[in-house]
Design an enzyme around this catalytic site. Structure first.
Site, PDB file in Angstrom:
ATOM      1  N   ARG A 103       0.819  -1.238   0.000  1.00 45.89           N
ATOM      2  CA  ARG A 103       0.000   0.000   0.000  1.00 45.89           C
ATOM      3  C   ARG A 103       0.846   1.279   0.000  1.00 45.89           C
ATOM      4  NH1 ARG A 103      -3.310  -2.927   3.578  1.00 45.89           N
ATOM      5  NH2 ARG A 103      -5.060  -3.805   2.435  1.00 45.89           N
ATOM      6  N   LYS A 125       5.555  12.024 -10.613  1.00 47.84           N
ATOM      7  CA  LYS A 125       4.654  11.343 -11.555  1.00 47.84           C
ATOM      8  C   LYS A 125       5.330  10.025 -11.884  1.00 47.84           C
ATOM      9  CE  LYS A 125       2.445  14.853 -14.432  1.00 47.84           C
ATOM     10  NZ  LYS A 125       2.416  15.341 -15.831  1.00 47.84           N
ATOM     11  N   GLU A 167      14.858  18.595 -23.063  1.00 44.61           N
ATOM     12  CA  GLU A 167      14.092  19.067 -21.899  1.00 44.61           C
ATOM     13  C   GLU A 167      14.720  20.347 -21.341  1.00 44.61           C
ATOM     14  OE1 GLU A 167      11.206  18.222 -20.777  1.00 44.61           O
ATOM     15  OE2 GLU A 167      10.850  16.113 -21.270  1.00 44.61           O
ATOM     16  N   LYS A 199      11.875  22.793 -11.543  1.00 47.41           N
ATOM     17  CA  LYS A 199      10.748  21.846 -11.572  1.00 47.41           C
ATOM     18  C   LYS A 199      10.266  21.582 -10.148  1.00 47.41           C
ATOM     19  CE  LYS A 199       8.879  17.509 -13.197  1.00 47.41           C
ATOM     20  NZ  LYS A 199       8.959  16.348 -14.044  1.00 47.41           N
ATOM     21  N   GLU A 209      -0.950  18.983 -10.835  1.00 42.56           N
ATOM     22  CA  GLU A 209      -1.102  19.581 -12.170  1.00 42.56           C
ATOM     23  C   GLU A 209      -2.475  20.213 -12.379  1.00 42.56           C
ATOM     24  OE1 GLU A 209       1.066  17.567 -15.401  1.00 42.56           O
ATOM     25  OE2 GLU A 209      -0.672  17.977 -16.649  1.00 42.56           O
ATOM     26  N   ARG A 213       1.869  23.672 -13.078  1.00 41.28           N
ATOM     27  CA  ARG A 213       2.632  22.481 -13.479  1.00 41.28           C
ATOM     28  C   ARG A 213       2.389  22.130 -14.948  1.00 41.28           C
ATOM     29  NH1 ARG A 213       3.674  16.794 -10.186  1.00 41.28           N
ATOM     30  NH2 ARG A 213       5.072  15.953 -11.747  1.00 41.28           N
ATOM     31  N   ASN A 217       4.576  21.045 -19.575  1.00 37.60           N
ATOM     32  CA  ASN A 217       4.272  20.245 -20.770  1.00 37.60           C
ATOM     33  C   ASN A 217       4.567  21.008 -22.063  1.00 37.60           C
ATOM     34  OD1 ASN A 217       3.360  18.083 -19.244  1.00 37.60           O
ATOM     35  ND2 ASN A 217       1.296  18.918 -19.094  1.00 37.60           N
ATOM     36  N   HIS A 220       5.264  19.257 -25.305  1.00 40.98           N
ATOM     37  CA  HIS A 220       5.000  17.833 -25.121  1.00 40.98           C
ATOM     38  C   HIS A 220       3.809  17.295 -25.925  1.00 40.98           C
ATOM     39  CE1 HIS A 220       8.024  18.127 -22.070  1.00 40.98           C
ATOM     40  NE2 HIS A 220       7.916  16.846 -21.773  1.00 40.98           N
ATOM     41  N   HIS A 224       5.000  14.299 -27.862  1.00 39.98           N
ATOM     42  CA  HIS A 224       4.602  12.897 -27.676  1.00 39.98           C
ATOM     43  C   HIS A 224       4.215  12.255 -29.009  1.00 39.98           C
ATOM     44  CE1 HIS A 224       3.768  13.620 -23.165  1.00 39.98           C
ATOM     45  NE2 HIS A 224       4.913  13.001 -23.326  1.00 39.98           N
ATOM     46  N   HIS A 234      12.642  10.766 -26.117  1.00 41.62           N
ATOM     47  CA  HIS A 234      11.648  11.690 -25.560  1.00 41.62           C
ATOM     48  C   HIS A 234      12.053  13.174 -25.701  1.00 41.62           C
ATOM     49  CE1 HIS A 234       8.524  13.023 -22.755  1.00 41.62           C
ATOM     50  NE2 HIS A 234       9.454  13.747 -22.162  1.00 41.62           N
TER      51      HIS A 234
HETATM   52  N1  NAD Z   1       7.900  10.953 -14.673  1.00 39.79           N
HETATM   53  C1  NAD Z   1       8.139  12.050 -15.340  1.00 39.79           C
HETATM   54  O1  NAD Z   1       7.856  13.153 -14.879  1.00 39.79           O
HETATM   55  C2  NAD Z   1       8.779  11.953 -16.698  1.00 39.79           C
HETATM   56  C3  NAD Z   1       9.218  13.122 -17.351  1.00 39.79           C
HETATM   57  C4  NAD Z   1       9.853  13.000 -18.584  1.00 39.79           C
HETATM   58  C5  NAD Z   1      10.037  11.734 -19.155  1.00 39.79           C
HETATM   59  N2  NAD Z   1       9.567  10.626 -18.490  1.00 39.79           N
HETATM   60  C6  NAD Z   1       9.775   9.281 -19.042  1.00 39.79           C
HETATM   61  O2  NAD Z   1      11.171   9.135 -19.153  1.00 39.79           O
HETATM   62  C7  NAD Z   1      11.513   8.138 -20.116  1.00 39.79           C
HETATM   63  C8  NAD Z   1      12.678   8.665 -20.934  1.00 39.79           C
HETATM   64  O3  NAD Z   1      13.687   9.094 -20.043  1.00 39.79           O
HETATM   65  P1  NAD Z   1      15.201   8.627 -20.071  1.00 39.79           P
HETATM   66  O4  NAD Z   1      15.777   9.059 -21.372  1.00 39.79           O
HETATM   67  O5  NAD Z   1      15.862   9.051 -18.821  1.00 39.79           O
HETATM   68  O6  NAD Z   1      14.941   7.052 -20.074  1.00 39.79           O
HETATM   69  P2  NAD Z   1      15.711   5.694 -19.939  1.00 39.79           P
HETATM   70  O7  NAD Z   1      15.623   5.323 -18.533  1.00 39.79           O
HETATM   71  O8  NAD Z   1      15.062   4.805 -20.948  1.00 39.79           O
HETATM   72  O9  NAD Z   1      17.254   5.901 -20.333  1.00 39.79           O
HETATM   73  C9  NAD Z   1      17.663   6.067 -21.663  1.00 39.79           C
HETATM   74  C10 NAD Z   1      18.794   5.067 -22.025  1.00 39.79           C
HETATM   75  O10 NAD Z   1      19.985   5.407 -21.307  1.00 39.79           O
HETATM   76  C11 NAD Z   1      20.504   4.250 -20.613  1.00 39.79           C
HETATM   77  N3  NAD Z   1      21.236   4.797 -19.460  1.00 39.79           N
HETATM   78  C12 NAD Z   1      20.733   5.307 -18.301  1.00 39.79           C
HETATM   79  N4  NAD Z   1      21.716   5.854 -17.573  1.00 39.79           N
HETATM   80  C13 NAD Z   1      22.860   5.668 -18.255  1.00 39.79           C
HETATM   81  C14 NAD Z   1      24.223   6.023 -18.001  1.00 39.79           C
HETATM   82  N5  NAD Z   1      24.588   6.758 -16.945  1.00 39.79           N
HETATM   83  N6  NAD Z   1      25.152   5.640 -18.906  1.00 39.79           N
HETATM   84  C15 NAD Z   1      24.804   4.935 -20.030  1.00 39.79           C
HETATM   85  N7  NAD Z   1      23.539   4.620 -20.331  1.00 39.79           N
HETATM   86  C16 NAD Z   1      22.582   4.984 -19.455  1.00 39.79           C
HETATM   87  C17 NAD Z   1      19.279   3.413 -20.353  1.00 39.79           C
HETATM   88  O11 NAD Z   1      19.605   2.046 -20.161  1.00 39.79           O
HETATM   89  C18 NAD Z   1      18.487   3.619 -21.646  1.00 39.79           C
HETATM   90  O12 NAD Z   1      19.012   2.786 -22.658  1.00 39.79           O
HETATM   91  C19 NAD Z   1      10.226   7.879 -20.837  1.00 39.79           C
HETATM   92  O13 NAD Z   1       9.703   6.652 -20.376  1.00 39.79           O
HETATM   93  C20 NAD Z   1       9.303   9.032 -20.434  1.00 39.79           C
HETATM   94  O14 NAD Z   1       7.958   8.653 -20.455  1.00 39.79           O
HETATM   95  C21 NAD Z   1       8.975  10.708 -17.275  1.00 39.79           C
END
Ligand code: NAD
Length: 332
Positions: A103, A125, A167, A199, A209, A213, A217, A220, A224, A234
């Site tokens: 939980r 999020k 970003e 942020k 949001e 907040r 976006n 975005h 997306h 992304h």
């Molecule tokens: N929760 C939120 O507020 C929010 C905001 C923006 C994006 N997102 C989500 O984030 C994701 C994309 O983010 P991301 O690019 O961080 O994702 P990711 O976790 O997929 O990482 C991208 C790639 O980098 C690799 N990697 C990670 N750290 C590394 C390092 N230090 N050295 C070498 N390789 C490394 C990972 O294995 C992966 O192949 C999406 O799923 C998106 O929906 C969430």
């Protein structure tokens, strides 16, 4: 939830795991396997660590259940804290596990991509992807702490750097301070820290949001749709979303876009539709039509009229479609 704020801490690698090493028996973590070599030996050999490979492909309910089973068998308790070490796909999945296991338990994030440091790991999020779309199963569950350790970035591939910078570009439009840091070539770490703090402050004021907040976006909605239809990272898709929003609604701001991407050393052609032979306007529009932020027949866009000044435009979907279709690059 007592506070709407995670504690944001900046640390170098040796200090980062010092405190954790004193509580090894209660160290439950999900770790992206790609960052294993950065970690101390006691984490590399721990039997309470779930090693995640291909995090985006595994941000699913199937993996969610596997992770839950793993930690329940490993003896996780209601007062345990779950640690996420990885990019935003890892922090999204881990945060969702933390939100629901027993939980809900506390969690901490150690982001390892630039994108996760400036955005994905901050704000609570958390989600996994559904068959119908990304991030459709989730919760709001703030990490107690977010540790920024830029040493992880030494192994980040160029494509992921560029995604993170997409970003950062967004923040360069939302905040005059960040814009000026980028334009004066401040070190990446200073800029990233400022983005994370920005942020965090927005989240503190509007956790769910319902107000400002939503400005986060910016880029975005179109972003997306680019991400899903072109299968690009992304942040790169967000940068494309920003570019085409400006071209269509605020072309006078395009000079800021060009200046910022040049300072951020982003390749202009990566953000041009014409660079992608597989672009299909039909798929793009179909995706936009299903956008979860669509309100009846309209779509909500965040616009930036001037640096540091965002606003919302609610537009009939048909009107947006006409505007996009009258743009040369959207014709195919
Ligand atoms: N929760 C939120 O507020 C929010 C905001 C923006 C994006 N997102 C989500 O984030 C994701 C994309 O983010 P991301 O690019 O961080 O994702 P990711 O976790 O997929 O990482 C991208 C790639 O980098 C690799 N990697 C990670 N750290 C590394 C390092 N230090 N050295 C070498 N390789 C490394 C990972 O294995 C992966 O192949 C999406 O799923 C998106 O929906 C969430």
């Amino acid at each position: 939830m007592n506070s709407m704020k995670s504690k944001l801490t900046y640390l170098k690698m040796p200090e980062l795991f010092e405190e954790f090493s004193k509580h090894q028996n209660d160290f439950f973590a999900v770790v992206d396997i790609k960052v294993k070599s950065h970690l101390p030996n006691w984490i590399q050999t721990s039997d309470k660590v779930f090693w995640l490979s291909d995090p985006e492909a595994n941000k699913t309910l199937i993996m969610y259940e596997k992770v839950i089973d793993f930690f329940l068998k490993s003896g996780i308790g209601r007062t345990s804290k779950l640690i996420a070490i990885g990019g935003s796909a890892t922090t999204d999945l881990t945060g969702f596990v933390a939100a629901t296991i027993l939980r809900g338990i506390a969690w901490k994030a150690i982001p390892t991509t630039l994108l996760a440091m400036v955005d994905g790991s901050i704000g609570g999020k958390v989600a996994v992807n559904a068959r119908a779309g990304k991030n459709l199963i989730g919760a709001f569950h703030l990490p107690e702490m977010v540790f920024l350790c830029f040493d992880f970035l030494s192994t980040l591939p160029e494509e992921e750097w560029n995604s993170g910078k997409g970003e950062v570009l967004k923040y360069g439009f939302l905040s005059k301070k960040i814009h000026d840091l980028i334009m004066t070539d401040a070190p990446t770490e200073i800029i990233a820290l400022e983005c994370a703090k920005y942020k965090e402050l927005v989240i503190e004021n509007d956790f769910k949001e319902q107000g400002e907040r939503v400005y986060l976006n910016f880029g975005h909605t179109l972003g997306h749709a680019f991400e899903a239809t072109l299968k690009i990272p992304h942040g790169t898709a967000v940068a494309m979303g920003i570019k085409y929003l400006l071209e269509i609604f605020h072309s006078e701001r395009l000079k800021d876009y060009h200046q910022l991407i040049s300072r951020l050393k982003l390749n202009e052609t990566d953000m041009n539709i014409s660079s992608y032979s597989k672009f299909s306007i039909k798929d793009f529009m179909n995706f936009l039509e299903q956008d979860k932020k669509k309100i009846k027949n309209s779509i909500r866009l965040v616009l930036v009229e001037e640096i540091g000044k965002a606003s919302i435009l609610e537009l009939a979907f048909t009107e947006l479609k006409l505007k996009l279709e009258s743009h040369a690059e959207f014709k195919n």
